[in-house]
Motif scaffolding. Structure first.
Motif, PDB file in Angstrom:
ATOM      1  N   TRP A  80       0.821  -1.212   0.000  1.00 58.75           N
ATOM      2  CA  TRP A  80       0.000   0.000   0.000  1.00 58.75           C
ATOM      3  C   TRP A  80       0.859   1.268   0.000  1.00 58.75           C
ATOM      4  O   TRP A  80       0.577   2.227  -0.714  1.00 58.75           O
ATOM      5  CB  TRP A  80      -0.948  -0.026   1.198  1.00 58.75           C
ATOM      6  CG  TRP A  80      -1.999   1.026   1.096  1.00 58.75           C
ATOM      7  CD1 TRP A  80      -2.091   2.159   1.832  1.00 58.75           C
ATOM      8  CD2 TRP A  80      -3.076   1.062   0.168  1.00 58.75           C
ATOM      9  NE1 TRP A  80      -3.167   2.896   1.422  1.00 58.75           N
ATOM     10  CE2 TRP A  80      -3.794   2.248   0.404  1.00 58.75           C
ATOM     11  CE3 TRP A  80      -3.518   0.204  -0.855  1.00 58.75           C
ATOM     12  CZ2 TRP A  80      -4.921   2.598  -0.336  1.00 58.75           C
ATOM     13  CZ3 TRP A  80      -4.635   0.559  -1.579  1.00 58.75           C
ATOM     14  CH2 TRP A  80      -5.321   1.744  -1.314  1.00 58.75           C
ATOM     15  N   HIS A  81       1.925   1.258   0.794  1.00 58.89           N
ATOM     16  CA  HIS A  81       2.820   2.417   0.808  1.00 58.89           C
ATOM     17  C   HIS A  81       3.506   2.583  -0.529  1.00 58.89           C
ATOM     18  O   HIS A  81       3.745   3.697  -0.982  1.00 58.89           O
ATOM     19  CB  HIS A  81       3.879   2.278   1.897  1.00 58.89           C
ATOM     20  CG  HIS A  81       3.300   2.200   3.258  1.00 58.89           C
ATOM     21  ND1 HIS A  81       2.331   3.049   3.693  1.00 58.89           N
ATOM     22  CD2 HIS A  81       3.527   1.360   4.286  1.00 58.89           C
ATOM     23  CE1 HIS A  81       1.991   2.740   4.925  1.00 58.89           C
ATOM     24  NE2 HIS A  81       2.702   1.713   5.301  1.00 58.89           N
ATOM     25  N   PHE A  82       3.801   1.470  -1.171  1.00 60.13           N
ATOM     26  CA  PHE A  82       4.442   1.538  -2.478  1.00 60.13           C
ATOM     27  C   PHE A  82       3.529   2.242  -3.491  1.00 60.13           C
ATOM     28  O   PHE A  82       3.977   3.075  -4.278  1.00 60.13           O
ATOM     29  CB  PHE A  82       4.812   0.137  -2.968  1.00 60.13           C
ATOM     30  CG  PHE A  82       5.241   0.111  -4.399  1.00 60.13           C
ATOM     31  CD1 PHE A  82       6.445   0.691  -4.774  1.00 60.13           C
ATOM     32  CD2 PHE A  82       4.440  -0.449  -5.378  1.00 60.13           C
ATOM     33  CE1 PHE A  82       6.830   0.707  -6.105  1.00 60.13           C
ATOM     34  CE2 PHE A  82       4.821  -0.440  -6.697  1.00 60.13           C
ATOM     35  CZ  PHE A  82       6.017   0.137  -7.069  1.00 60.13           C
ATOM     36  N   VAL A  83       2.224   1.906  -3.436  1.00 54.09           N
ATOM     37  CA  VAL A  83       1.260   2.534  -4.331  1.00 54.09           C
ATOM     38  C   VAL A  83       1.235   4.045  -4.102  1.00 54.09           C
ATOM     39  O   VAL A  83       1.193   4.845  -5.039  1.00 54.09           O
ATOM     40  CB  VAL A  83      -0.135   1.902  -4.130  1.00 54.09           C
ATOM     41  CG1 VAL A  83      -1.197   2.699  -4.846  1.00 54.09           C
ATOM     42  CG2 VAL A  83      -0.135   0.475  -4.609  1.00 54.09           C
ATOM     43  N   ASP A  84       1.324   4.435  -2.833  1.00 50.01           N
ATOM     44  CA  ASP A  84       1.377   5.845  -2.472  1.00 50.01           C
ATOM     45  C   ASP A  84       2.655   6.488  -3.019  1.00 50.01           C
ATOM     46  O   ASP A  84       2.635   7.579  -3.597  1.00 50.01           O
ATOM     47  CB  ASP A  84       1.331   5.949  -0.938  1.00 50.01           C
ATOM     48  CG  ASP A  84       1.312   7.382  -0.456  1.00 50.01           C
ATOM     49  OD1 ASP A  84       0.845   8.238  -1.216  1.00 50.01           O
ATOM     50  OD2 ASP A  84       1.754   7.625   0.673  1.00 50.01           O
ATOM     51  N   LEU A  85       3.760   5.779  -2.875  1.00 55.11           N
ATOM     52  CA  LEU A  85       5.059   6.246  -3.358  1.00 55.11           C
ATOM     53  C   LEU A  85       5.021   6.519  -4.855  1.00 55.11           C
ATOM     54  O   LEU A  85       5.492   7.549  -5.334  1.00 55.11           O
ATOM     55  CB  LEU A  85       6.111   5.176  -3.043  1.00 55.11           C
ATOM     56  CG  LEU A  85       7.557   5.457  -3.387  1.00 55.11           C
ATOM     57  CD1 LEU A  85       8.084   6.531  -2.465  1.00 55.11           C
ATOM     58  CD2 LEU A  85       8.383   4.203  -3.255  1.00 55.11           C
ATOM     59  N   VAL A  86       4.420   5.595  -5.609  1.00 52.11           N
ATOM     60  CA  VAL A  86       4.324   5.775  -7.061  1.00 52.11           C
ATOM     61  C   VAL A  86       3.480   7.008  -7.372  1.00 52.11           C
ATOM     62  O   VAL A  86       3.826   7.803  -8.240  1.00 52.11           O
ATOM     63  CB  VAL A  86       3.718   4.528  -7.733  1.00 52.11           C
ATOM     64  CG1 VAL A  86       3.413   4.804  -9.191  1.00 52.11           C
ATOM     65  CG2 VAL A  86       4.666   3.360  -7.616  1.00 52.11           C
ATOM     66  N   TRP A  87       2.402   7.185  -6.633  1.00 51.60           N
ATOM     67  CA  TRP A  87       1.526   8.329  -6.908  1.00 51.60           C
ATOM     68  C   TRP A  87       2.259   9.653  -6.717  1.00 51.60           C
ATOM     69  O   TRP A  87       2.053  10.611  -7.467  1.00 51.60           O
ATOM     70  CB  TRP A  87       0.268   8.294  -6.038  1.00 51.60           C
ATOM     71  CG  TRP A  87      -0.586   9.488  -6.342  1.00 51.60           C
ATOM     72  CD1 TRP A  87      -0.760  10.589  -5.574  1.00 51.60           C
ATOM     73  CD2 TRP A  87      -1.314   9.729  -7.555  1.00 51.60           C
ATOM     74  NE1 TRP A  87      -1.559  11.496  -6.213  1.00 51.60           N
ATOM     75  CE2 TRP A  87      -1.913  10.992  -7.436  1.00 51.60           C
ATOM     76  CE3 TRP A  87      -1.510   8.985  -8.724  1.00 51.60           C
ATOM     77  CZ2 TRP A  87      -2.700  11.543  -8.445  1.00 51.60           C
ATOM     78  CZ3 TRP A  87      -2.290   9.538  -9.720  1.00 51.60           C
ATOM     79  CH2 TRP A  87      -2.874  10.792  -9.574  1.00 51.60           C
ATOM     80  N   VAL A  88       3.140   9.704  -5.715  1.00 53.80           N
ATOM     81  CA  VAL A  88       3.912  10.914  -5.477  1.00 53.80           C
ATOM     82  C   VAL A  88       4.682  11.302  -6.748  1.00 53.80           C
ATOM     83  O   VAL A  88       4.730  12.474  -7.136  1.00 53.80           O
ATOM     84  CB  VAL A  88       4.855  10.691  -4.276  1.00 53.80           C
ATOM     85  CG1 VAL A  88       5.922  11.755  -4.214  1.00 53.80           C
ATOM     86  CG2 VAL A  88       4.057  10.685  -2.984  1.00 53.80           C
ATOM     87  N   PHE A  89       5.231  10.303  -7.434  1.00 51.26           N
ATOM     88  CA  PHE A  89       5.980  10.586  -8.658  1.00 51.26           C
ATOM     89  C   PHE A  89       5.056  10.921  -9.824  1.00 51.26           C
ATOM     90  O   PHE A  89       5.331  11.838 -10.605  1.00 51.26           O
ATOM     91  CB  PHE A  89       6.893   9.405  -9.010  1.00 51.26           C
ATOM     92  CG  PHE A  89       8.121   9.355  -8.154  1.00 51.26           C
ATOM     93  CD1 PHE A  89       9.244  10.097  -8.490  1.00 51.26           C
ATOM     94  CD2 PHE A  89       8.147   8.600  -6.994  1.00 51.26           C
ATOM     95  CE1 PHE A  89      10.371  10.072  -7.692  1.00 51.26           C
ATOM     96  CE2 PHE A  89       9.270   8.577  -6.184  1.00 51.26           C
ATOM     97  CZ  PHE A  89      10.385   9.310  -6.534  1.00 51.26           C
ATOM     98  N   VAL A  90       3.964  10.179  -9.944  1.00 58.37           N
ATOM     99  CA  VAL A  90       3.016  10.456 -11.029  1.00 58.37           C
ATOM    100  C   VAL A  90       2.482  11.883 -10.892  1.00 58.37           C
ATOM    101  O   VAL A  90       2.389  12.634 -11.857  1.00 58.37           O
ATOM    102  CB  VAL A  90       1.859   9.431 -11.023  1.00 58.37           C
ATOM    103  CG1 VAL A  90       0.791   9.813 -12.033  1.00 58.37           C
ATOM    104  CG2 VAL A  90       2.387   8.040 -11.316  1.00 58.37           C
TER     105      VAL A  90
END
Lengths: 327, 119
Positions: free
Chosen positions: A310-320
């Protein structure tokens, strides 16, 4: 300690398989493997986006002019607010997830249930928001004209405000062009949906209204889109325009180059799919927490593992968020 | 198991602190993105606007906090940390370097007038 983690029964022997050189369990290790490979997949997409953007560096759409909707604020130019809100929702759901993990460490089942519930709600709101964002993007707002070379011409009034096609077009009520449907042809063939207005109607309306100007995709030195003079606008519309574009799909895009739409659909879609699977996995673990599975196992490592995802998904969104909306 | 429930200190305070930090960074990004201060746009550092560099640095800063605090990277062994972070960073930098260089080259070819595209 009895756990659901696979044991070989030879943990005491160095080469028995129970050795943990990095001090993490098998499951967490495999989650890290997955996260690294998935991070590289997303990096590949974002780097490809960067490639296309550098290729069209002086004509790429400006995000503020594309994503400027906010729920219940119709016709108000609100760049970024909505996507900032989405980012907050996702970060906050990450916080509740880490709180759930923390509560799991202390074997507080009730708290884990509460925090996981909040996480799932946050994830669902995020996916819903993204669907709304897609809807606005696909539907478009003002419409534009496409040229022979695939360039997009947008319409402005002299104050610099966008003007929609419906306010420009002088509809020719005598036109005999109708949508060709499958049932009417001599062969079972149909054509793509016709736009609401034809180029001739737009041309006629544009020539009549002296306040209208054309904005091209080309960026000026200051990073703003070029606005043509009235004469140049008329010439451009007469010589180059071949079609009307309303909204965006994979082939035509009223905001600029179709590549922008392609990358938007692909990257946010792939990320949205990750969020959706994250929500589903969270729901499964949530049910297990309620059933007391981890209470009986006497450890909540499963919550920790979905938490990592779940944190990884959040991490990706930060970049997107950065590369699609800010940069 | 690597984790015994006994040695887990509750670090709820830290979680909220990190959340506050991430929020502040996001708010700063959004404000900068809306105002777009002129001097940050006019200044160019290594062929990119200073404002874009600020966005990217803030993003990496956020990524660091998410990985270290939320994904609990700070509590893992040095070996795991390095194999995850260094591998990813090396490969990503490499990929970005090649693709952006190539993209810029194609832009120059287009601009050089070898190919008409604005018609």
């Amino acid at each position: 300690m009895e756990t659901a983690v696979t044991k070989t029964g030879t943990e005491d022997k160095i080469w028995g398989g129970g050795n943990e050189p990095l001090k993490v369990s098998y499951g967490k290790m495999m989650m890290w493997f997955f996260i690294v490979s998935d991070a590289l997949t997303f990096s590949g997409f974002l780097a490809a986006y960067g490639f296309s953007r550098f290729k069209f560096i002086d004509s790429w759409p400006i995000a503020d002019q594309v994503f400027n909707h906010f729920p219940f604020l119709h016709g108000v130019d609100a760049p970024m607010y909505y996507v900032a809100l989405m980012t907050f929702i996702l970060i906050f759901s990450s916080v509740t997830m880490v709180l759930a993990v923390d509560a799991g460490h202390h074997m507080k089942q009730k708290k884990v249930i509460l925090y996981m519930f909040l996480t799932i709600i946050g994830g669902a709101i995020f996916v819903g928001s993204q669907a709304w964002e897609w809807k606005n993007f696909i539907k478009g707002e003002y419409g534009a004209v496409e040229t022979k070379g695939g360039q997009i011409l947008q319409f402005l009034d002299t104050d610099g405000h966008r003007v929609a096609l419906k306010d420009i077009a002088i509809v020719d009520s005598h036109k005999d062009r109708t949508q060709h449907e499958r049932k009417n042809g001599i062969w079972f063939d149909k054509e793509a949906a016709l736009p609401t207005y034809t180029v001739e109607e737009i041309r006629a309306g544009f020539a009549k209204n002296k306040d209208l100007l054309i904005r091209t995709q080309l960026l000026t030195e200051k990073g703003e889109k070029t606005i043509l003079s009235r004469e140049e606008s008329l010439r451009r519309l007469k010589a180059d325009a071949i079609g009307v574009v309303e909204g965006a799909n994979l082939i035509h895009n009223e905001y600029g180059t179709p590549l922008f739409a392609n990358f938007f659909f692909f990257i946010t879609g792939f990320h949205g799919f990750h969020v959706l699977s994250g929500v589903i996995i969270n729901i499964i673990i949530f049910i297990n927490v309620i059933l007391g599975t981890y209470e009986r196992r006497k450890n909540y490592e499963m919550v920790e593992k979905v938490g990592l995802y779940w944190h990884f998904v959040d991490l990706v969104w930060v970049f997107v968020f950065t590369f699609f909306y800010l940069v | 198991m690597a984790h015994d429930t006994a040695h887990h200190e509750s670090n709820i305070g830290r979680i909220w602190k990190v959340f506050f930090l991430l929020s502040v960074i996001t708010i700063v990004e959004v404000i900068l993105g809306i105002i777009k201060p002129a001097f940050l746009i006019e200044t160019t550092v290594i062929s990119m606007k200073l404002l874009n560099w600020i966005f990217i640095i803030l993003t990496i800063w956020k990524a660091y906090y998410i990985t270290w605090a939320f994904m609990h990277m700070e509590g893992e062994t040095k070996g795991l940390r390095r194999s995850v972070v260094w591998t990813a960073i090396f490969l990503i930098c490499y990929l970005i370097f090649i693709l952006l260089t190539e993209g810029d080259y194609i832009y120059e070819v287009f601009k050089g007038g070898y190919k008409a595209w604005d018609f």
